[in-house]
Motif scaffolding. Sequence first.
Motif, PDB file in Angstrom:
ATOM      1  N   THR A   1       0.740  -1.049   0.380  1.00 43.88           N
ATOM      2  CA  THR A   1       0.151   0.278   0.274  1.00 43.88           C
ATOM      3  C   THR A   1       0.983   1.035   0.521  1.00 43.88           C
ATOM      4  O   THR A   1       1.020   2.055  -0.502  1.00 43.88           O
ATOM      5  CB  THR A   1      -0.815  -0.151   1.366  1.00 43.88           C
TER       6      THR A   1
ATOM      7  N   ASP B   1      -2.635   5.628  -7.310  1.00 43.96           N
ATOM      8  CA  ASP B   1      -3.833   5.738  -8.378  1.00 43.96           C
ATOM      9  C   ASP B   1      -3.285   6.382  -8.854  1.00 43.96           C
ATOM     10  O   ASP B   1      -3.401   8.006  -8.771  1.00 43.96           O
ATOM     11  CB  ASP B   1      -4.689   5.834  -6.679  1.00 43.96           C
TER      12      ASP B   1
ATOM     13  N   ASP C   1      -5.980   9.156 -11.994  1.00 45.49           N
ATOM     14  CA  ASP C   1      -7.776   9.389 -12.029  1.00 45.49           C
ATOM     15  C   ASP C   1      -7.566  10.596 -13.131  1.00 45.49           C
ATOM     16  O   ASP C   1      -6.992  11.313 -13.359  1.00 45.49           O
ATOM     17  CB  ASP C   1      -8.595   9.649 -11.355  1.00 45.49           C
TER      18      ASP C   1
ATOM     19  N   THR D   1      -2.172  10.249  -7.215  1.00 45.34           N
ATOM     20  CA  THR D   1      -2.281   9.318  -6.215  1.00 45.34           C
ATOM     21  C   THR D   1      -0.965   8.911  -5.387  1.00 45.34           C
ATOM     22  O   THR D   1      -0.936   7.886  -5.560  1.00 45.34           O
ATOM     23  CB  THR D   1      -3.665   9.767  -4.650  1.00 45.34           C
TER      24      THR D   1
ATOM     25  N   THR E   1      -2.059  13.997  -3.659  1.00 50.34           N
ATOM     26  CA  THR E   1      -2.049  13.717  -4.872  1.00 50.34           C
ATOM     27  C   THR E   1      -1.667  15.284  -5.556  1.00 50.34           C
ATOM     28  O   THR E   1      -1.253  16.601  -5.493  1.00 50.34           O
ATOM     29  CB  THR E   1      -3.880  14.506  -4.749  1.00 50.34           C
TER      30      THR E   1
END
Length: 130
Positions: free
Chosen positions: A45, A50, A52, A71, A106
């Motif tokens: 993790t 991530d 988007d 992120t 982010t």
Amino acid sequence: MSSTVQSKLDLRYGRSGSKRTVWILGGALAAAAVAVLAWFTIANTASAVDADATAFEVHDRHSVTVRFQVTAQPGSPVTCALEAQDTEHGVVGWRVVEYAASDAHTRRHEETIPTVAEATAGLVSACWIP
């Protein structure tokens, strides 16, 4: 009570030391397995990225702009692969971009992808920590 009577009672009611030792060792091994699994989960993790896509804009037959956010762990450099696709989901353009480490969790980016045909979509294929 004599020791033979006591040993017979212990044997009859399962109070022998060998069974207790087996249960203690089994519990210790199960706890160790859970700890190792938790460690791998946390480690994966921490290095996860991530991405988007938030918007895209087709300029003409030769370019599309993709806006996206990434992120990732603060202080980590990030590399992303971007794609432009046509109506049949064929890749008509792609680009790999590298971003320096940042203190932000982010990050927002905007990149233009050159295309060989008119694109109908721009997207982020994947992002990773190099």
